[in-house]
Design a protein around this motif. Sequence first.
Motif, mmCIF file in Angstrom:
data_model
loop_
_atom_site.group_PDB
_atom_site.id
_atom_site.type_symbol
_atom_site.label_atom_id
_atom_site.label_comp_id
_atom_site.label_asym_id
_atom_site.label_seq_id
_atom_site.Cartn_x
_atom_site.Cartn_y
_atom_site.Cartn_z
ATOM 1 N N VAL A 1 0.836 -1.206 0.000
ATOM 2 C CA VAL A 1 0.000 0.000 0.000
ATOM 3 C C VAL A 1 0.869 1.253 0.000
ATOM 4 C CG1 VAL A 1 -1.693 1.317 1.331
ATOM 5 C CG2 VAL A 1 -1.992 -1.154 1.010
ATOM 6 N N GLN A 2 1.950 1.230 0.757
ATOM 7 C CA GLN A 2 2.856 2.384 0.785
ATOM 8 C C GLN A 2 3.397 2.680 -0.614
ATOM 9 O OE1 GLN A 2 6.190 1.904 3.497
ATOM 10 N NE2 GLN A 2 6.132 4.085 3.976
ATOM 11 N N LEU A 3 3.830 1.647 -1.319
ATOM 12 C CA LEU A 3 4.332 1.834 -2.689
ATOM 13 C C LEU A 3 3.233 2.317 -3.628
ATOM 14 C CD1 LEU A 3 6.632 -1.307 -3.047
ATOM 15 C CD2 LEU A 3 7.364 1.085 -3.002
ATOM 16 N N LEU A 4 2.048 1.761 -3.495
ATOM 17 C CA LEU A 4 0.937 2.186 -4.351
ATOM 18 C C LEU A 4 0.541 3.631 -4.086
ATOM 19 C CD1 LEU A 4 -1.319 -1.011 -4.355
ATOM 20 C CD2 LEU A 4 0.029 -0.097 -6.268
ATOM 21 N N GLN A 5 0.548 4.040 -2.831
ATOM 22 C CA GLN A 5 0.211 5.428 -2.506
ATOM 23 C C GLN A 5 1.251 6.396 -3.059
ATOM 24 O OE1 GLN A 5 -0.354 5.212 1.777
ATOM 25 N NE2 GLN A 5 -2.578 5.170 1.506
ATOM 26 N N GLU A 6 2.515 6.003 -3.049
ATOM 27 C CA GLU A 6 3.562 6.849 -3.635
ATOM 28 C C GLU A 6 3.367 6.956 -5.143
ATOM 29 O OE1 GLU A 6 7.259 5.049 -2.423
ATOM 30 O OE2 GLU A 6 6.894 5.515 -0.303
ATOM 31 N N GLN B 1 -4.246 3.144 9.181
ATOM 32 C CA GLN B 1 -4.291 4.577 8.894
ATOM 33 C C GLN B 1 -4.179 4.854 7.398
ATOM 34 O OE1 GLN B 1 -4.835 6.899 11.353
ATOM 35 N NE2 GLN B 1 -5.131 5.066 12.591
ATOM 36 N N MET B 2 -3.714 3.873 6.633
ATOM 37 C CA MET B 2 -3.432 4.074 5.209
ATOM 38 C C MET B 2 -4.576 3.662 4.285
ATOM 39 S SD MET B 2 0.407 2.480 5.399
ATOM 40 C CE MET B 2 0.842 2.680 3.693
ATOM 41 N N VAL B 3 -5.388 2.686 4.706
ATOM 42 C CA VAL B 3 -6.454 2.154 3.848
ATOM 43 C C VAL B 3 -7.763 2.089 4.617
ATOM 44 C CG1 VAL B 3 -4.902 0.728 2.450
ATOM 45 C CG2 VAL B 3 -6.026 -0.268 4.450
ATOM 46 N N HIS B 4 -8.808 1.903 3.860
ATOM 47 C CA HIS B 4 -10.133 1.642 4.415
ATOM 48 C C HIS B 4 -10.386 0.149 4.223
ATOM 49 C CE1 HIS B 4 -14.281 2.753 5.430
ATOM 50 N NE2 HIS B 4 -14.641 1.828 4.553
ATOM 51 N N PHE B 5 -10.492 -0.607 5.308
ATOM 52 C CA PHE B 5 -10.728 -2.042 5.200
ATOM 53 C C PHE B 5 -12.194 -2.316 4.875
ATOM 54 C CE2 PHE B 5 -6.907 -2.355 7.938
ATOM 55 C CZ PHE B 5 -6.168 -3.225 7.143
ATOM 56 N N GLU C 1 0.491 6.372 -6.827
ATOM 57 C CA GLU C 1 -0.856 6.856 -7.168
ATOM 58 C C GLU C 1 -1.340 7.829 -6.087
ATOM 59 O OE1 GLU C 1 -2.603 5.630 -9.888
ATOM 60 O OE2 GLU C 1 -1.162 4.084 -10.451
ATOM 61 N N PRO C 2 -0.750 9.039 -6.011
ATOM 62 C CA PRO C 2 -1.080 9.944 -4.907
ATOM 63 C C PRO C 2 -2.527 10.457 -4.907
ATOM 64 C CG PRO C 2 0.331 11.047 -6.507
ATOM 65 C CD PRO C 2 0.251 9.605 -6.919
ATOM 66 N N ASP C 3 -3.214 10.422 -6.025
ATOM 67 C CA ASP C 3 -4.594 10.900 -6.103
ATOM 68 C C ASP C 3 -5.598 9.757 -6.021
ATOM 69 O OD1 ASP C 3 -3.750 13.548 -6.357
ATOM 70 O OD2 ASP C 3 -3.574 13.378 -8.540
ATOM 71 N N THR C 4 -5.249 8.725 -5.253
ATOM 72 C CA THR C 4 -6.091 7.538 -5.143
ATOM 73 C C THR C 4 -6.320 7.191 -3.683
ATOM 74 O OG1 THR C 4 -5.216 6.698 -7.230
ATOM 75 C CG2 THR C 4 -6.283 5.108 -5.789
ATOM 76 N N PHE C 5 -7.569 6.847 -3.377
ATOM 77 C CA PHE C 5 -7.918 6.352 -2.055
ATOM 78 C C PHE C 5 -8.132 4.846 -2.178
ATOM 79 C CE2 PHE C 5 -10.768 5.376 1.475
ATOM 80 C CZ PHE C 5 -10.083 5.981 2.516
ATOM 81 N N PHE C 6 -7.431 4.084 -1.349
ATOM 82 C CA PHE C 6 -7.468 2.627 -1.462
ATOM 83 C C PHE C 6 -8.371 1.983 -0.409
ATOM 84 C CE2 PHE C 6 -3.420 3.661 -3.543
ATOM 85 C CZ PHE C 6 -3.602 2.991 -4.744
ATOM 86 N N TYR C 7 -9.151 1.025 -0.880
ATOM 87 C CA TYR C 7 -10.001 0.183 -0.048
ATOM 88 C C TYR C 7 -9.390 -1.208 -0.108
ATOM 89 C CZ TYR C 7 -13.481 3.885 -0.512
ATOM 90 O OH TYR C 7 -14.148 5.088 -0.469
ATOM 91 N N PHE C 8 -9.077 -1.779 1.036
ATOM 92 C CA PHE C 8 -8.468 -3.104 1.041
ATOM 93 C C PHE C 8 -9.536 -4.132 1.393
ATOM 94 C CE2 PHE C 8 -5.723 -6.631 2.045
ATOM 95 C CZ PHE C 8 -4.765 -6.512 1.054
ATOM 96 N N ILE C 9 -9.818 -5.015 0.449
ATOM 97 C CA ILE C 9 -10.911 -5.980 0.551
ATOM 98 C C ILE C 9 -10.392 -7.287 1.162
ATOM 99 C CG2 ILE C 9 -12.673 -7.239 -0.744
ATOM 100 C CD1 ILE C 9 -12.163 -5.071 -3.019
ATOM 101 N N ILE C 10 -11.052 -7.719 2.237
ATOM 102 C CA ILE C 10 -10.626 -8.948 2.901
ATOM 103 C C ILE C 10 -11.837 -9.792 3.282
ATOM 104 C CG2 ILE C 10 -8.404 -8.140 3.778
ATOM 105 C CD1 ILE C 10 -9.712 -7.423 6.395
ATOM 106 N N GLY C 11 -11.617 -11.092 3.306
ATOM 107 C CA GLY C 11 -12.646 -12.014 3.758
ATOM 108 C C GLY C 11 -12.739 -12.002 5.269
#
Length: 189
Positions: free
Chosen positions: A88-93, A123-127, A95-105
Amino acid sequence: MKKIGLLGGTFDPPHLGHLLIAEEVYQALQLDQVWFVPSNLPPHKQHSGTKAVDRLEMVEAAIEDNPHFRVEPIELEREGKSYTVDTVQLLQEREPDTFFYFIIGADMVEYLPKWHRIDELAQMVHFVGVKRTDYQLETPYPVEEVEIPGIDVSSTMIRERLAEKQPAKYLVPDKVMNKIKEHSLYGTE
């Protein structure tokens, strides 16, 4: 700001449950896309016996007809264990204009307190947690629940069926089954 769902996993093999989860979350949260993130070495599972390139090809085959799905091979390009916080840290660097949702079972929701650097990751993603039979979505971390139709299928079950020469039709997309046969995976010929 773009809204991107991240669905990680070994995808060994990708199955209709993965696709259903991704589609339901995409629709429920009105995301721009869902990115499938095949893991290299997942810290919570045994190493996959299937080559990364084969798993990547299967995911590409599974999602190729869906314009709001894409494969993100970032974890396959890195050495070592695939920690979500690093990804996620690499993706945020990148893709700075992106909000990430992390999908989990639901199984992973219960396991969240054991994740590597979980407080930082929270603090970095919305689960986003999806229901799964025999699991509750109980965790001290904030997780948005998305209801999905129940489909009790797993990659382990599919591998076992194929190893026993049983069919997996309607469990994996036909294009994935073609890749499985093409590369003689899971005991197929």
